[in-house]
Every structure is written in C-alpha cells, then in structure tokens.
Design an enzyme around this catalytic site. Sequence first.
Site, PDB file in Angstrom:
ATOM      1  N   GLU A  63      10.482  -8.526  10.010  1.00  0.00           N
ATOM      2  CA  GLU A  63      10.316  -8.543   8.559  1.00  0.00           C
ATOM      3  C   GLU A  63      10.708  -7.220   7.910  1.00  0.00           C
ATOM      4  O   GLU A  63      11.215  -7.196   6.786  1.00  0.00           O
ATOM      5  CB  GLU A  63       8.871  -8.892   8.205  1.00  0.00           C
ATOM      6  CG  GLU A  63       8.502 -10.350   8.423  1.00  0.00           C
ATOM      7  CD  GLU A  63       8.329 -10.714   9.895  1.00  0.00           C
ATOM      8  OE1 GLU A  63       8.369 -11.905  10.231  1.00  0.00           O
ATOM      9  OE2 GLU A  63       8.158  -9.773  10.720  1.00  0.00           O
ATOM     10  N   HIS A 132      -1.243 -17.976   9.552  1.00  0.00           N
ATOM     11  CA  HIS A 132      -0.355 -18.820   8.756  1.00  0.00           C
ATOM     12  C   HIS A 132      -1.039 -19.324   7.482  1.00  0.00           C
ATOM     13  O   HIS A 132      -0.490 -20.155   6.783  1.00  0.00           O
ATOM     14  CB  HIS A 132       0.096 -20.037   9.562  1.00  0.00           C
ATOM     15  CG  HIS A 132       0.975 -19.732  10.726  1.00  0.00           C
ATOM     16  ND1 HIS A 132       0.525 -19.075  11.837  1.00  0.00           N
ATOM     17  CD2 HIS A 132       2.287 -19.994  10.958  1.00  0.00           C
ATOM     18  CE1 HIS A 132       1.517 -18.966  12.711  1.00  0.00           C
ATOM     19  NE2 HIS A 132       2.585 -19.505  12.206  1.00  0.00           N
TER      20      HIS A 132
END
Length: 326
Positions: A63, A132
């Site tokens: 990321e 998540h």
Amino acid sequence: MSPGRPASLAETINATLADLLEHDPRVVLIGEDIGRLGGVFRVTRGLQQRFGKDRVRDSVLAESTIIGQAVGMAISGLVPVCEIQFDGFVYPAVNQLVTQAARIGHRWNGQVEPSLVVRIPSGGGVRGVEHHSESNEALFARAPGISVACPSTGDDADQILRHAMGLGSPVVMYEPIRLYWRRNLPARSTEPASAPTAARVVRRGSDVTVATFGAVTNEVLEAAQALSPDVDVEVVDLRWVAPFDLDTVLTSVARTGRLLIVHEAAKYAGIGGEVAASVAEDGFHLLKGPVRRLAPDRRAYPPADFEDDYLISVRQIMNEVLEMTK
C-alpha cells in the site's frame, strides 16, 4: 446493469471512473488486482480491458508504494485514483498520505496542487475477518490537507469523485462494502445538497436531528420511518466528514432542538465527538437537551458470527431517539 433496476453503489462508481477515464487523459487508476480481476468487489471490472494497462494499473501488494506512486504522478500533473483493498490495509500507506500527499502543496509554497483520490472499501456487515471490517475514517480526518468523504449512495460517490478531480489536494473516500451491490435501500428525500461538499438532509423532521454517514445512514432512515408519526426524525447525511458541513447540522438542530450522532466506527475519538463539540460550541442555545452519540465501544471488530453485537442496529437507534424525546 439490467434495464429497470437502479444502479448499485459499485456500478455507479464503475461508471463514474469510466467517464473520468474517457474524458480526462490525466486520470490513472492504481490498485491491487483492480485491472485483470476488477478489484476484490469488482468495482473496476472491465476498465482495464477498455482503457488499457497504462491507465488501469495492477500494483504490487504494498500500500505504501501505491500512494508513493500516486504522489509522484500527482506532482507530475496526473490525477491518480488509488484503491486500497480494505480499510484495515491502509495503515502501511499512512506515512505517504499524511507526511507526503497532504503536505506537498504547502511544502512547495503552492507551486503544485496535487489532486489524488484514495478509494477505500470500508465497514462491516459482510462477515469479513477483523482486518476487513474496520471504519478508520477518523484516522485521516484529523490530518490537515486531507479531505475525507463517506458516501452512502452512488449519486453521492459520483459527486465526490468528480469534485475531487479538481480539488488540488488528496481526498480519501470510504466506500461501504455492504452497500456495493445492495439495491433495496430505504426511501430518502431527493433534496439536493447545497454544494458538492455540503451535507444532505435525506429526511425532514421536527423532533430530533440524527447526523450520520456511510452505510448506517440506512439503519437511521429505517428507524426514523419506524418511529413515525409518533416521533418526527430529521436525518442529515454528512457525506464529507473532513471538513464536515456544520452549517447544515446547525440549521437542522435549530428546527428540532435535539441532536443524535450515529456512526459505525468506535465512539471514542470518532467523528461524532467532533460534531458534538462543534454543535456545543456554536449552537448550544439551540439545544433542548444534551447532544448524544451512538456508536460501538472502543474494541476490536469481532469474528463474523458476533458482528451483529458490534454494529449499530435499527432498534438501538429507535431506543436512543425515544430516550431523547420522552
């Protein structure tokens, strides 16, 4: 999209991104598996096939490099739109976003105005594992130079994306995962917002204002409908949480005299605290009672079988409103 069916959040974002790619050669998409796969939730499905690998780029699984590339592209005059697979995966990118993307414009005395967007699937209700299902929008809301948006409809996501293209600074857009493909949403007012970054009054009422954003906006609307006509609830969808539209909230509180803030992230150090403090400072004279917040406790998101015990329910919202108006 099938004829006669309303577009889902995912379909609207896909169509907006396609239109931006079609009409603005500066726009580039970057993210893990967004090209060939179309993203984990298929939001970018078909875009690489249509616009090519140079415009819709599959990144490495890192990321920090996604945002690092985007910063360089934005400085060079491109408008990158990044996707982080899940909100819980954004932490490796925080340094690049907060110390680089948010500060480049000031660091260079306004000689560059880097426009970039970071799209983040967010929130629970989909039986995801702990990393998540987070709602960490407050993490970036406190960083100067970063705007944070949390749409609850495709129309709002479309408006946010288009506005972000020319903002000249980074925008983080949190997209509710459980709304990506949901079509049966509760009715809401079609009254337009007064500006691209303004809150939207999605239900008019006279007894209490509920300010909210993201997926839980739908639970708030369901609660408001269930309480009607005994309690008349006004619902304000903030849409943008940094900066947030205090004027619309104060105007609503002037009508109702009461304010409840509902959000999916933990109550502690959340967006609700900032909204409550701002209203207490600037609108205390409008209030008939104390501002209240309804949000989960400060704890880790639970395993899938127990997420209903964490998420804010329609019944909880109803009970809180009834307590405030009794």
